[in-house]
Design a protein around this motif. Structure first.
Motif: not given
Length: 244
Positions: A61-65
């Motif tokens: 999720l952090l990578g997508l954000i």
């Protein structure tokens, strides 16, 4: 069957033999009742597995954000005070891939580690300074020798025909650095060219130099300022080579 070796006999004793079996144990024989590993098994550390999976999902999720809202260019290219990326193709700074700090000494401010930014003007340059020069030092010989000013002006925000402004006015307008010193590009930034001469820290083979404002600085002070810049880079990108 293990290979047997013959040991030379000791005088007065018969020769002896030994088998690899005595060293490694007897080989396992075929067991018709063996049905493989234990069939009745269960999972252990279930809680740890769940926590691990949550961390993996969190990283995704952090990578997508970061991919959607971030700007990868800020990692690849250093940025000047006006937000230009140094060395990015198709921009006015395409041929200026190195970041230059006007006043490296200001990087020792306590606010540096809070804002992760050195509070001094930063511009993109094509190369780092290779010698000592002050703004005032280029004014006096300008009429007879324009070479010093031509070289110094490369490290100003905009090109000037001649150094007409007073030092105080130039500092107020934040047009140029007050002093430049021998530097070398590292991590796409101009860092002082430190060296040791007979065990003494120097920059450009000098231990002390004028800061362009009427004060004298030494290489140790400059090194302390450079280390603060390192801390910024470590906090931002994990770069630690120069600090080491």
């Amino acid at each position: 069957m293990a290979k047997k070796k013959k040991i030379p006999s000791i005088k007065g004793q018969p020769p002896d033999t030994y088998s690899e079996d005595k060293k490694y144990g007897n080989p396992r024989t075929f067991d018709p009742n063996f049905k493989g590993p234990v069939a009745n098994r269960n999972c252990t550390d279930i809680l740890c597995c769940i926590i691990f999976m949550l961390f993996i999902i969190g990283y995704i999720l952090l990578g997508l954000i970061a991919w959607v809202h971030g700007d990868p260019r800020k990692v690849v290219f250093p940025t000047d005070s006006e937000g230009h990326f140094c060395g990015q193709k198709g921009t006015p700074t395409e041929n200026k891939s190195i970041l230059f700090y006007f006043n490296l000494f200001s990087c020792t401010s306590p606010s540096v580690m809070v804002n992760l930014q050195c509070p001094t003007t930063q511009i993109c340059v094509s190369k780092c300074p290779e010698k000592f020069l002050t703004y005032v030092g280029t004014q006096f010989p300008y009429r007879k020798d324009k070479g010093s000013w031509t070289y110094f002006s490369q490290f100003c925000k905009s090109s000037f025909a001649k150094p007409e402004k007073t030092l105080s006015q130039m500092i107020m307008d934040d047009d140029c650095p007050t002093v430049i010193f021998p530097s070398r590009p590292l991590l796409q930034r101009c860092f002082p060219d430190f060296s040791f001469v007979n065990g003494t820290l120097t920059v450009g083979n000098k231990t002390v130099f004028e800061d362009g404002k009427g004060s004298t600085r030494n290489a140790t002070e400059l090194r302390a300022a450079a280390k603060y810049v390192c801390k910024i880079l470590i906090s931002s990108f994990g770069a630690s080579h120069y600090c080491i």
